[in-house]
Design a protein around this motif. Structure first.
Motif, mmCIF file in Angstrom:
data_model
loop_
_atom_site.group_PDB
_atom_site.id
_atom_site.type_symbol
_atom_site.label_atom_id
_atom_site.label_comp_id
_atom_site.label_asym_id
_atom_site.label_seq_id
_atom_site.Cartn_x
_atom_site.Cartn_y
_atom_site.Cartn_z
ATOM 1 N N ARG A 58 6.794 -16.095 -6.389
ATOM 2 C CA ARG A 58 5.449 -15.898 -5.855
ATOM 3 C C ARG A 58 5.276 -14.406 -5.584
ATOM 4 O O ARG A 58 6.105 -13.790 -4.924
ATOM 5 C CB ARG A 58 5.218 -16.694 -4.575
ATOM 6 C CG ARG A 58 3.773 -16.580 -4.082
ATOM 7 C CD ARG A 58 3.509 -17.346 -2.834
ATOM 8 N NE ARG A 58 4.152 -16.635 -1.727
ATOM 9 C CZ ARG A 58 4.521 -17.206 -0.592
ATOM 10 N NH1 ARG A 58 4.343 -18.489 -0.393
ATOM 11 N NH2 ARG A 58 5.084 -16.491 0.359
ATOM 12 N N GLU A 59 4.205 -13.846 -6.101
ATOM 13 C CA GLU A 59 3.931 -12.429 -5.880
ATOM 14 C C GLU A 59 3.728 -12.176 -4.394
ATOM 15 O O GLU A 59 2.984 -12.892 -3.731
ATOM 16 C CB GLU A 59 2.690 -12.016 -6.659
ATOM 17 C CG GLU A 59 2.396 -10.543 -6.589
ATOM 18 C CD GLU A 59 1.204 -10.161 -7.439
ATOM 19 O OE1 GLU A 59 0.355 -9.418 -6.939
ATOM 20 O OE2 GLU A 59 1.132 -10.617 -8.601
ATOM 21 N N SER A 60 4.399 -11.168 -3.891
ATOM 22 C CA SER A 60 4.301 -10.799 -2.484
ATOM 23 C C SER A 60 2.963 -10.109 -2.207
ATOM 24 O O SER A 60 2.473 -9.347 -3.032
ATOM 25 C CB SER A 60 5.450 -9.860 -2.107
ATOM 26 O OG SER A 60 5.303 -9.422 -0.781
ATOM 27 N N LYS A 61 2.396 -10.383 -1.058
ATOM 28 C CA LYS A 61 1.140 -9.741 -0.681
ATOM 29 C C LYS A 61 1.375 -8.304 -0.231
ATOM 30 O O LYS A 61 0.563 -7.430 -0.486
ATOM 31 C CB LYS A 61 0.474 -10.530 0.445
ATOM 32 C CG LYS A 61 0.031 -11.915 0.035
ATOM 33 C CD LYS A 61 -0.541 -12.670 1.221
ATOM 34 C CE LYS A 61 -0.942 -14.068 0.837
ATOM 35 N NZ LYS A 61 0.089 -15.051 1.073
ATOM 36 N N ASN A 62 2.514 -8.051 0.428
ATOM 37 C CA ASN A 62 2.773 -6.743 1.024
ATOM 38 C C ASN A 62 3.913 -5.959 0.381
ATOM 39 O O ASN A 62 3.950 -4.746 0.499
ATOM 40 C CB ASN A 62 3.076 -6.899 2.521
ATOM 41 C CG ASN A 62 1.948 -7.581 3.258
ATOM 42 O OD1 ASN A 62 0.797 -7.304 3.004
ATOM 43 N ND2 ASN A 62 2.283 -8.489 4.144
ATOM 44 N N LYS A 63 4.875 -6.639 -0.237
ATOM 45 C CA LYS A 63 6.073 -5.981 -0.759
ATOM 46 C C LYS A 63 6.278 -6.280 -2.237
ATOM 47 O O LYS A 63 7.315 -6.788 -2.644
ATOM 48 C CB LYS A 63 7.302 -6.447 0.020
ATOM 49 C CG LYS A 63 7.245 -6.169 1.497
ATOM 50 C CD LYS A 63 8.463 -6.724 2.190
ATOM 51 C CE LYS A 63 8.355 -6.555 3.687
ATOM 52 N NZ LYS A 63 9.467 -7.189 4.392
ATOM 53 N N LYS A 64 5.300 -5.980 -3.050
ATOM 54 C CA LYS A 64 5.405 -6.276 -4.478
ATOM 55 C C LYS A 64 6.544 -5.486 -5.096
ATOM 56 O O LYS A 64 6.598 -4.274 -5.004
ATOM 57 C CB LYS A 64 4.092 -5.936 -5.180
ATOM 58 C CG LYS A 64 4.118 -6.265 -6.644
ATOM 59 C CD LYS A 64 2.751 -6.611 -7.132
ATOM 60 C CE LYS A 64 2.707 -6.811 -8.622
ATOM 61 N NZ LYS A 64 3.658 -7.769 -9.121
ATOM 62 N N ARG A 65 7.489 -6.197 -5.713
ATOM 63 C CA ARG A 65 8.672 -5.585 -6.319
ATOM 64 C C ARG A 65 8.738 -5.815 -7.824
ATOM 65 O O ARG A 65 9.178 -4.964 -8.570
ATOM 66 C CB ARG A 65 9.949 -6.173 -5.721
ATOM 67 C CG ARG A 65 10.150 -5.904 -4.280
ATOM 68 C CD ARG A 65 11.337 -6.677 -3.810
ATOM 69 N NE ARG A 65 12.024 -5.955 -2.755
ATOM 70 C CZ ARG A 65 13.113 -6.370 -2.188
ATOM 71 N NH1 ARG A 65 13.673 -7.500 -2.573
ATOM 72 N NH2 ARG A 65 13.672 -5.679 -1.227
ATOM 73 N N ILE A 66 8.356 -6.986 -8.248
ATOM 74 C CA ILE A 66 8.529 -7.380 -9.652
ATOM 75 C C ILE A 66 7.249 -7.126 -10.418
ATOM 76 O O ILE A 66 6.169 -7.593 -10.053
ATOM 77 C CB ILE A 66 8.930 -8.878 -9.753
ATOM 78 C CG1 ILE A 66 10.252 -9.107 -9.033
ATOM 79 C CG2 ILE A 66 9.017 -9.310 -11.208
ATOM 80 C CD1 ILE A 66 10.657 -10.572 -8.931
#
Length: 98
Positions: free
Chosen positions: A85-93
């Motif tokens: 699940r794409e992170s709202k605050n800590k996008k890494r991928i």
């Protein structure tokens, strides 16, 4: 919804991951769903190990957890499942383009 190309990319990324949760005979509780939800926000891609004592089917479990957390079911093989699940605050991928 992720594409098959993106799913293949995520499977490759998950290959080197160690499971961060084990799901046993207690099954999928509200507390477990909350922990998975928090882990998805922090990491985006997680692997979960299903213990033999759980008697849960990997495909059904990954689909249920994906529905309860708003995640994408990436993989269910043997006793391992992978969620993204794409992170709202800590996008890494960064996923490949569709």
């Amino acid at each position: 919804m992720i594409t098959s190309k993106q799913r293949a990319y995520l499977r490759g990324e998950a290959n080197s991951l160690e499971p961060i949760f084990q799901l046993g005979k207690g099954g999928i509780s509200d507390n477990f769903v909350k922990q998975v939800d928090d882990a998805l926000e922090a990491r985006e891609l997680i692997k979960i190990h299903l213990l033999d004592a759980s008697f849960l089917d990997a495909r059904e479990t990954v689909d249920t957890l994906a529905r309860l957390t708003g995640a994408e079911a990436v993989q269910a093989i043997g006793s391992k499942i992978v969620l993204y699940r794409e992170s709202k605050n800590k996008k890494r991928i960064e996923l490949p383009r569709k």
